[in-house]
Design an enzyme around this catalytic site. Structure first.
Site, PDB file in Angstrom:
ATOM      1  N   THR A  97       4.279   1.212  21.417  1.00 37.61           N
ATOM      2  CA  THR A  97       4.445   1.885  20.991  1.00 37.61           C
ATOM      3  C   THR A  97       4.538   3.268  20.956  1.00 37.61           C
ATOM      4  OG1 THR A  97       6.465   0.452  19.687  1.00 37.61           O
ATOM      5  CG2 THR A  97       7.181   3.117  19.641  1.00 37.61           C
ATOM      6  N   ILE A 157     -11.723  -4.112  13.622  1.00 32.26           N
ATOM      7  CA  ILE A 157     -11.069  -4.839  12.169  1.00 32.26           C
ATOM      8  C   ILE A 157     -10.948  -5.565  11.703  1.00 32.26           C
ATOM      9  CG2 ILE A 157     -11.160  -1.604  11.958  1.00 32.26           C
ATOM     10  CD1 ILE A 157      -8.468  -2.556  10.989  1.00 32.26           C
ATOM     11  N   LYS A 174       0.739  -1.109  -0.379  1.00 34.65           N
ATOM     12  CA  LYS A 174      -0.062  -0.262   0.395  1.00 34.65           C
ATOM     13  C   LYS A 174       0.823   1.468   0.195  1.00 34.65           C
ATOM     14  CE  LYS A 174      -3.971  -0.480   2.885  1.00 34.65           C
ATOM     15  NZ  LYS A 174      -5.163  -0.468   4.051  1.00 34.65           N
TER      16      LYS A 174
END
EC number: 1.1.1.25
Length: 276
Positions: free
Chosen positions: A156, A217, A67
C-alpha cells in the site's frame, strides 16, 4: 536502589526481553527484576495501566499491540517517539511517565556493530521494505543520521508515503519497482512481518549485488527465508535478533544511565532462539 522493570504487551510469554534485561542487571552490578505484564485484548487496558500506576516501578517496555495505545497515559513523550507515533520504553521519574522509542537507534547500533564500515558513510542508497511502525522508526533514525537517499517499498503506497511525509530526499515505491531496482541499493532492510514463522520473502532477490548489506528485523525464525535467499547473493547478512539486543540496551540506558557492555550477548540470544 532495587530496579523494578516490566514488559507489557500480548502475547509475550516467549519474549527474550526478561533474559536480556536480567543479564544487563548482572553485568551492571545492579539489583532489580524484569518481569512480564501480559494484557490480553479481552482485558481493560486502562484498568491494567491504573494497576501499574499504583505500583513502584522504575520503568517498562511496551510491545505490540500497545505501542500507540500507551501514549495517551503518558505525562511526556520525547521528540523521537512523537515523530514515530509509538512508544516502546517508559521511564518513571518523580512519578512522571515519560515515553521513548528505541527502535531506530537499536537498529542503527546493531547494524554498525555487525558492519562498522557503514558508520558515518551516509551516502549509501537504502531500501526499506514494509511501512509499519518499525519501518517508521528505522526511517527517521536513518534520516537523523544523515542518510539522504532512501526509498520505502510497500504494497500500500500511501502507508510508505505517510512515513516519508515532507522529506524531499526519500521516495515511496511499489514492491515490484523495488524488486526491479534492487541492484541500485547498498543497504536493504526488511521490516514487514512477511517471513515470520513462514518460508516466504516479501520480494524476489535475484537482483541484489554481492556487496549489498541485507537486514531482516524478523528474528523468529532466526534466519528468515528472505535472508536465506539474500545469502545466495551477498555475504553481508544482518539478523533481526541483534536489533532486539541493541534497542534493549538503549532502553536500559534510559532507565539506569548505564552504558551496559553487550559483548557476546548476540551469540547467547542466537543459541537460545535456536533451542526453541
Amino acid at each position: 536502589m532495587t530496579l523494578s522493570l516490566k514488559l507489557i504487551g500480548y502475547p509475550i510469554e516467549h519474549s527474550m526481553s526478561p533474559w536480556i534485561h536480567n543479564e544487563f542487571l548482572k553485568r551492571s552490578n545492579l539489583e532489580g527484576t524484569y518481569e512480564l505484564f501480559e494484557i490480553s485484548p479481552e482485558e481493560s487496558f486502562e484498568d491494567n495501566v491504573t494497576t501499574l500506576k499504583k505500583s513502584v516501578l522504575t520503568g517498562f517496555n511496551v510491545t505490540v499491540p500497545y505501542k500507540q495505545k500507551i501514549m495517551q497515559f503518558l505525562d511526556e513523550v520525547d521528540d523521537t517517539a512523537n515523530l514515530m507515533g509509538a512508544v516502546n520504553t517508559v521511564s518513571i521519574r518523580d512519578g512522571k511517565w515519560i515515553g521513548y522509542n528505541t527502535d531506530g537507534i537499536g537498529y542503527l547500533r546493531s547494524l554498525y556493530a555487525a558492519y562498522p564500515f557503514l558508520k558515518g558513510v551516509t551516502n549509501k542508497r537504502v531500501l526499506i521494505l514494509g511501512a509499519g511502525g518499525a519501518a517508521r522508526g528505522i526511517f527517521h533514525a536513518l534520516v537523523n543520521e544523515g542518510y539522504n537517499n532512501i526509498k520505502i517499498a510497500n504494497r500500500t503506497l500511501s502507508r510508505a508515503e505517510s512515513i516519508i511525509g515532507t522529506n524531499k530526499q526519500a521516495l515511496a515505491i511499489s514492491l515490484e519497482e523495488a524488486a526491479e531496482e534492487l541492484h541500485q541499493f547498498d543497504l536493504v532492510i526488511q521490516t514487514s512481518a512477511v517471513g515470520m514463522n513462514e518460508p516466504r520473502s516479501i520480494i524476489i532477490l535475484d537482483r541484489i549485488n554481492e556487496d549489498t548489506v541485507v537486514s531482516d528485523i524478523v528474528y523468529q525464525p532466526l534466519e528468515t527465508h528472505f535472508l536465506q535467499l539474500a545469502k545466495q547473493r551477498t555475504p553481508y547478512i544482518h539478523h533481526g535478533h541483534t536489533m532486539l539486543l541493541y534497542q534493549a540496551q538503549a532502553a536500559f540506558e534510559i532507565w539506569t544511565g548505564t552504558n551496559v557492555n553487550v559483548s557476546g550477548m548476540d551469540m547467547q540470544i542466537e543459541q537460545i532462539l535456536k533451542g526453541r
